[in-house]
Scaffold this active site. Structure first.
Site, PDB file in Angstrom:
ATOM      1  N   GLU A 182      -1.644  -0.177  18.530  1.00 15.79           N
ATOM      2  CA  GLU A 182      -2.086  -1.516  18.134  1.00 15.79           C
ATOM      3  C   GLU A 182      -1.005  -2.249  17.343  1.00 15.79           C
ATOM      4  O   GLU A 182      -0.837  -3.467  17.483  1.00 15.79           O
ATOM      5  CB  GLU A 182      -3.382  -1.440  17.327  1.00 15.79           C
ATOM      6  CG  GLU A 182      -4.557  -0.806  18.061  1.00 15.79           C
ATOM      7  CD  GLU A 182      -4.895  -1.492  19.376  1.00 15.79           C
ATOM      8  OE1 GLU A 182      -4.582  -2.694  19.526  1.00 15.79           O
ATOM      9  OE2 GLU A 182      -5.452  -0.822  20.264  1.00 15.79           O
TER      10      GLU A 182
ATOM     11  N   HIS B 170     -14.800  -3.406  33.463  1.00 16.75           N
ATOM     12  CA  HIS B 170     -13.800  -4.398  33.842  1.00 16.75           C
ATOM     13  C   HIS B 170     -14.191  -5.139  35.123  1.00 16.75           C
ATOM     14  O   HIS B 170     -13.762  -6.279  35.326  1.00 16.75           O
ATOM     15  CB  HIS B 170     -12.441  -3.732  34.023  1.00 16.75           C
ATOM     16  CG  HIS B 170     -11.848  -3.217  32.752  1.00 16.75           C
ATOM     17  ND1 HIS B 170     -12.294  -2.074  32.133  1.00 16.75           N
ATOM     18  CD2 HIS B 170     -10.839  -3.692  31.980  1.00 16.75           C
ATOM     19  CE1 HIS B 170     -11.598  -1.866  31.038  1.00 16.75           C
ATOM     20  NE2 HIS B 170     -10.703  -2.817  30.918  1.00 16.75           N
TER      21      HIS B 170
END
Length: 690
Positions: free
Chosen positions: A421, A549
């Protein structure tokens, strides 16, 4: 779907992009040739889009870090304003003839505004497709199932009173009995306050850790029962609207519109070529894993030369096999790489983990995070409020505010996630001076690829040794290394065919229509992954709906390319750092030269094409994404796998009548269609045998 009338109307209005017969680049946009006006529009758009992005992102941040109905309403209000802004901006941008702009960057910005939007739809249909996507997400996120083998809750009986009977489905699974069709479709999750197991964490944890085949089958099927059937009709309407928007905008279909972001007229052939280069490595891994699963579950469950049933691979979609490492570890007497206990012994905290990640990037000569990051980020689970914990990095679009949301725990997995991240934050910082439209990766794969490339230098034995977190004094280094590479292969190599086939399926739906959607899904899973459903599936099931998704309208091929590209970037960082050993042992920590290469990749954002950035990164050797680095990384493991598989009759898998019959439409198995069915079966054998 007949959308020609609407397409012609919008073409007359905007004279928007089209392709020539040879599939060349887009030719033109609108008819407005006033370049000064177009340039002024882009300046205004940059300012207004940045402001809108900040408002929407802030409202989303407030909601996911403090889930209340008030914050949800505020977020939806901002999203509604953003939708109006998108629609208006698209109309303005589509009216200009971008080819007349003398500045190539201006032309590229106009194209970016238009090419991915569905704003060519009427206002009603534009709102409808967004509402459908929202509804599909809500169905998915609210899916809950009953615990395996437990008795359904009767609201008319006290919670302390024993329930009289088990559900037929749970009972059949529990006692390993065949389940009748009438039982398969019985909905046992309609009992309130009891059947509350969600995908994360309960269902995923069972699939990862249970080795009871009946339990795995139960949760695998039950989650699909709660998603696919409810989503199928919504998804079919979504396909219709997405295609209409794409055709209105000058594309052949919605898949064509998705692929346009990669600026490659032969994109499908390019990704197919990449897949074919990594398929031999995957088949070696597959063959070894299949043998180990046979040792655990027996040949009655896994055929020695056949595909693997999907529920045995430790993951809801068989996309990541890392959870079955205990079954396939090359050298069980040697440890798997996990420094969690040492982190706990040294008193690590979430804050220290993020400080360590920042120091890693600063050691490469990259920028420290701004003070706003430390003030605004949510680095640990807060007390006394509901939050959404999925780790994510946030750019608030004002060149100042960057944050991470992560409910960090002191584990090695979260240490790696922290570095991942923080790499996204570095990307944001590096391209912060670009216009709003260029504050993104060079193509959709770049952000994940860069973040994963950086973590490859963190998640390896030499780096963890340098940090004082790992010492291997009593075990064979080769055995430890093979265990590490196996763990990485179960995560990376096993993922490649799944990441490749998801959008192959989606594009086929956009191109060919919504008939036999489920059969085509399993046909591709069998062809590319060597995976079959553990029980029979029909078109009523709609198993693609179990993948978030797909129903949330997020493209997936970028994850395939990102996984390939991360190793290519990583090797270039290692070359810049002067490293010459095994690629899986490279650590670029404290290498300013590696940091310069990384910065050169990130700073342009989307203002440079992916091919130009790759050419620069490789010092002119290539301008294309290449799997050579990934194959090189895993070469020591591949050599070991070839030795383990030397006695296997089939490297890969063969398919038979029963494999295909699990999902093929019934008419495909009739005598009148026998030839077509045999051709389908033969294609699997040719493709997947070696």
């Amino acid at each position: 779907m007949n959308m020609a009338g609407k397409s012609i109307a919008l073409f007359c209005l905007f004279a928007f992009y089209t392709r020539n017969a040879a599939g060349d680049d887009y030719l033109r946009m609108g008819t407005n040739t006033n370049t000064a006006e177009a340039t002024q529009f882009l300046r205004e758009y940059d300012r207004e889009a940045s402001g809108m992005c900040y408002r929407v992102t802030m409202s989303q941040w407030k909601f996911v870090t403090n889930i209340t109905e008030y914050n949800r309403r505020r977020m939806l209000e901002e999203l509604a304003l953003s939708t109006k802004f998108e629609k208006l901006s698209w109309r303005k941008a589509a009216a200009y003839d971008a080819s007349r702009l003398p500045d190539p960057q201006g032309r590229k910005q106009l194209i970016r505004i238009v090419q991915a939007s569905r704003a060519s739809l009427s206002d009603d249909k534009f709102a409808e497709i967004q509402q459908i996507i929202t509804e599909m997400k809500e169905v998915y996120n609210s899916a809950k199932i009953c615990p395996f083998g437990q008795k359904p809750y009767d609201p008319h009986v006290s919670r302390t009173t024993p329930q009289p009977t088990e559900s037929p489905e749970a009972k059949a699974y529990q006692h390993n009995q065949p389940i009748q069709n009438s039982q398969l479709h019985q909905d046992i999750t309609d009992y309130p306050n009891y059947c509350d197991m969600q995908l994360d964490p309960e269902i995923s944890r069972i699939l990862a850790h249970s080795r009871i085949e009946n339990e795995l089958l139960y949760v695998w099927k039950s989650f699909r029962d709660k998603t696919g059937p409810k989503l199928k009709n919504k998804f079919m309407r979504y396909v219709q609207l997405a295609n209409e928007a794409a055709v209105n905008t000058g594309y052949r279909d919605a898949g064509d519109q998705m692929r346009a972001a990669y600026d490659d007229t032969s994109f499908r052939e390019s990704v197919e070529e990449i897949y074919n280069q990594v398929a031999p490595l995957y088949k070696q891994l597959f063959t070894y894993v299949r043998r180990r699963l046979i040792l655990r579950y027996g040949e009655a469950s896994v055929r020695p030369d056949g595909p693997i049933p999907a529920h045995l691979l430790g993951n809801m979609w068989a996309q990541n096999w890392k959870s079955i490492m205990d079954l396939v570890m090359p050298f069980p007497q040697s440890p798997n790489l996990d420094v969690t206990s040492e982190m706990l012994r040294q008193g690590f905290t979430p804050l220290r983990m993020f400080q360590m990640a920042e120091e890693f990037y600063v050691s490469l000569g990259l920028r420290p995070v701004p003070p706003e990051f430390w003030r605004g980020s949510m680095l640990a689970r807060p007390a006394q409020r509901s939050v959404q914990c999925t780790a994510s990095a946030w750019d608030f679009c004002n060149r100042i505010d960057y944050r991470i949301k992560q409910c960090t725990e002191v584990t090695m997995q979260d240490l790696i996630s922290t570095h991942h991240e923080m790499a996204h934050i570095q990307y944001y910082l590096q391209y912060a001076d670009q216009p709003q439209l260029f504050r993104d990766g060079a193509n959709p794969a770049f952000h994940e690829a860069v973040a994963n490339a950086a973590t490859l230098s963190v998640y390896n034995i030499p780096h963890l040794q340098r940090l004082g977190l790992y010492q291997n004094k009593s075990h064979d280094p080769y055995e430890v290394s093979m265990n590490f590479l196996m763990s990485m292969a179960l995560e990376k190599v096993a993922y490649l065919p799944f990441a490749f086939m998801v959008d192959q399926w989606r594009w086929s739906i956009f191109e060919d229509g919504v008939h036999n959607m489920n059969a085509r899904w399993w046909q591709m899973k069998l062809r590319y992954q060597g995976v079959t459903p553990p029980i029979g599936r029909t078109e009523a099931d709609f198993d693609p709906g179990s993948k978030y998704h797909i129903i949330s309208d997020q493209e997936y091929i970028k994850y395939f390319l990102a996984t390939i590209l991360e190793f290519q970037i990583f090797e270039q960082l290692c070359i810049a750092a002067g490293y010459t050993g095994h690629l899986h042992e490279c650590d670029v920590y404290r290498s300013r030269d590696a940091g310069r290469v990384l910065s050169e990749i990130m700073q342009p954002g989307a203002s440079m094409s992916a091919s130009d950035i790759i050419r620069s990164m490789t010092r002119g050797k290539t301008n294309r994404i290449s799997p050579e680095s990934l194959v090189k990384y895993f070469r020591p493991l591949e050599l070991w796998l070839r030795v383990q598989n030397r006695d296997e009759q089939v490297i890969g898998w063969n398919s038979n009548f029963h494999d295909v019959a699990l999902f093929a439409p019934q008419r495909a198995l009739s005598n009148t269609n026998c030839f077509s069915f045999l051709m389908l079966l033969t294609s699997f054998v040719i493709v997947n045998s070696m």
